[in-house]
Enzyme design. Sequence first.
Site, PDB file in Angstrom:
ATOM      1  N   LYS A 103       1.284  20.097   0.632  1.00  0.00           N
ATOM      2  CA  LYS A 103       2.013  18.551   0.821  1.00  0.00           C
ATOM      3  C   LYS A 103       2.322  18.219  -0.765  1.00  0.00           C
ATOM      4  O   LYS A 103       1.319  18.070  -1.458  1.00  0.00           O
ATOM      5  CB  LYS A 103       1.086  17.741   1.440  1.00  0.00           C
ATOM      6  CG  LYS A 103       2.327  16.572   1.662  1.00  0.00           C
ATOM      7  CD  LYS A 103       1.300  15.212   2.084  1.00  0.00           C
ATOM      8  CE  LYS A 103       1.821  13.939   1.944  1.00  0.00           C
ATOM      9  NZ  LYS A 103       1.143  12.881   2.425  1.00  0.00           N
ATOM     10  N   GLY A 164      -0.608   3.142   3.513  1.00  0.00           N
ATOM     11  CA  GLY A 164      -1.831   2.396   3.823  1.00  0.00           C
ATOM     12  C   GLY A 164      -1.333   0.890   4.195  1.00  0.00           C
ATOM     13  O   GLY A 164      -2.042   0.269   4.389  1.00  0.00           O
ATOM     14  N   ALA A 190       3.213   8.116   6.324  1.00  0.00           N
ATOM     15  CA  ALA A 190       2.869   6.861   5.645  1.00  0.00           C
ATOM     16  C   ALA A 190       3.388   5.614   6.601  1.00  0.00           C
ATOM     17  O   ALA A 190       4.530   5.804   7.133  1.00  0.00           O
ATOM     18  CB  ALA A 190       3.270   6.731   4.185  1.00  0.00           C
ATOM     19  N   GLY A 191       2.339   4.765   6.523  1.00  0.00           N
ATOM     20  CA  GLY A 191       3.001   3.491   7.205  1.00  0.00           C
ATOM     21  C   GLY A 191       2.469   3.148   8.505  1.00  0.00           C
ATOM     22  O   GLY A 191       2.672   2.067   9.182  1.00  0.00           O
ATOM     23  N   ASN A 212      -3.444   8.851   7.633  1.00  0.00           N
ATOM     24  CA  ASN A 212      -4.646   8.804   7.198  1.00  0.00           C
ATOM     25  C   ASN A 212      -5.456   7.357   7.566  1.00  0.00           C
ATOM     26  O   ASN A 212      -6.484   7.085   8.183  1.00  0.00           O
ATOM     27  CB  ASN A 212      -4.825   9.114   5.751  1.00  0.00           C
ATOM     28  CG  ASN A 212      -6.467   9.465   5.348  1.00  0.00           C
ATOM     29  OD1 ASN A 212      -6.434   9.704   4.011  1.00  0.00           O
ATOM     30  ND2 ASN A 212      -7.408   9.068   5.987  1.00  0.00           N
ATOM     31  N   THR A 213      -4.985   6.386   6.687  1.00  0.00           N
ATOM     32  CA  THR A 213      -5.458   5.024   6.882  1.00  0.00           C
ATOM     33  C   THR A 213      -5.425   4.507   8.093  1.00  0.00           C
ATOM     34  O   THR A 213      -6.575   3.871   8.398  1.00  0.00           O
ATOM     35  CB  THR A 213      -4.445   4.241   6.074  1.00  0.00           C
ATOM     36  OG1 THR A 213      -4.447   4.593   4.341  1.00  0.00           O
ATOM     37  CG2 THR A 213      -5.222   2.924   5.514  1.00  0.00           C
TER      38      THR A 213
END
Length: 267
Positions: A103, A164, A190-191, A212-213
């Site tokens: 990635k 995040g 993301a987001g 992830n977050t």
Amino acid sequence: MTQQDHLVIAGTAYRSRLLVGTGKYKDFEQTRHAIDASGAEIVTVAIRRTNIGQNAGEPNLLEYLPPSKFTILPNTAGCYSADDAVRTLRLARELLDGHKLVKLEVLGDPQTLFPNMPETLVAAKTLVADGFDVMVYCTDDPIQCRMLEDIGCVAVMPLASLIGSGMGILNPWNLRLIIDQARVPVLVDAGVGTASDAAIAMELGCHGVLMNTAIAGAQNPVLMASAMNKAVAAGREAFLAGRVPRKTYQAAPSSPTTGLITPTAGV
């Protein structure tokens, strides 16, 4: 969802359309529990922040997430130039015995973590020429996504909102433009903040979601991982089923309108 409805990346089929990161957990043991609950088969690892063998004597993530069970997706989080990103992924290939699937992310600044697209395009071209299978974090710009695809990237991964941030999908229209033109998988990266964000991404037609977050930062990461697993599957099924058309200012009864029982006169 049928058994044949797999996510295919670089010629390999995966049952799960949820990809998860390995950072921000309290320890590697919690990481493993959350990833098991997510059902993810591809796990992404920040090579510059996580030990997968480059730091002898330190706990090794691969002892908890063995490559025999999971597809390890090394990423270039923390890289701000094409040169740094290329160097990082070449190191990852050595550590993972020639592993090709990676990635790519090249960031523009440490505040927004927004992609630096000129550097991303340079790095992508170099990595593809060097034999890597490149999944790439990018802006939700249909033209840039097409350029990355033309270079030879195996998947494009436009952001839903800032890394995040948990803000969810801020521009669904651009995502649809990207999805409609793409010949490779499109994954939101993301987001995502909660399960409904993941479901919306899949309902739009995204081929998968990486996060992830949203999991690691939850009060109960393992339970949130389970919720994300279900949300991605439900969103995919809804997309395949085909939603009813939106009818602005026009109601449509859910019950049949023919053969109704009518009152008898005088009753």
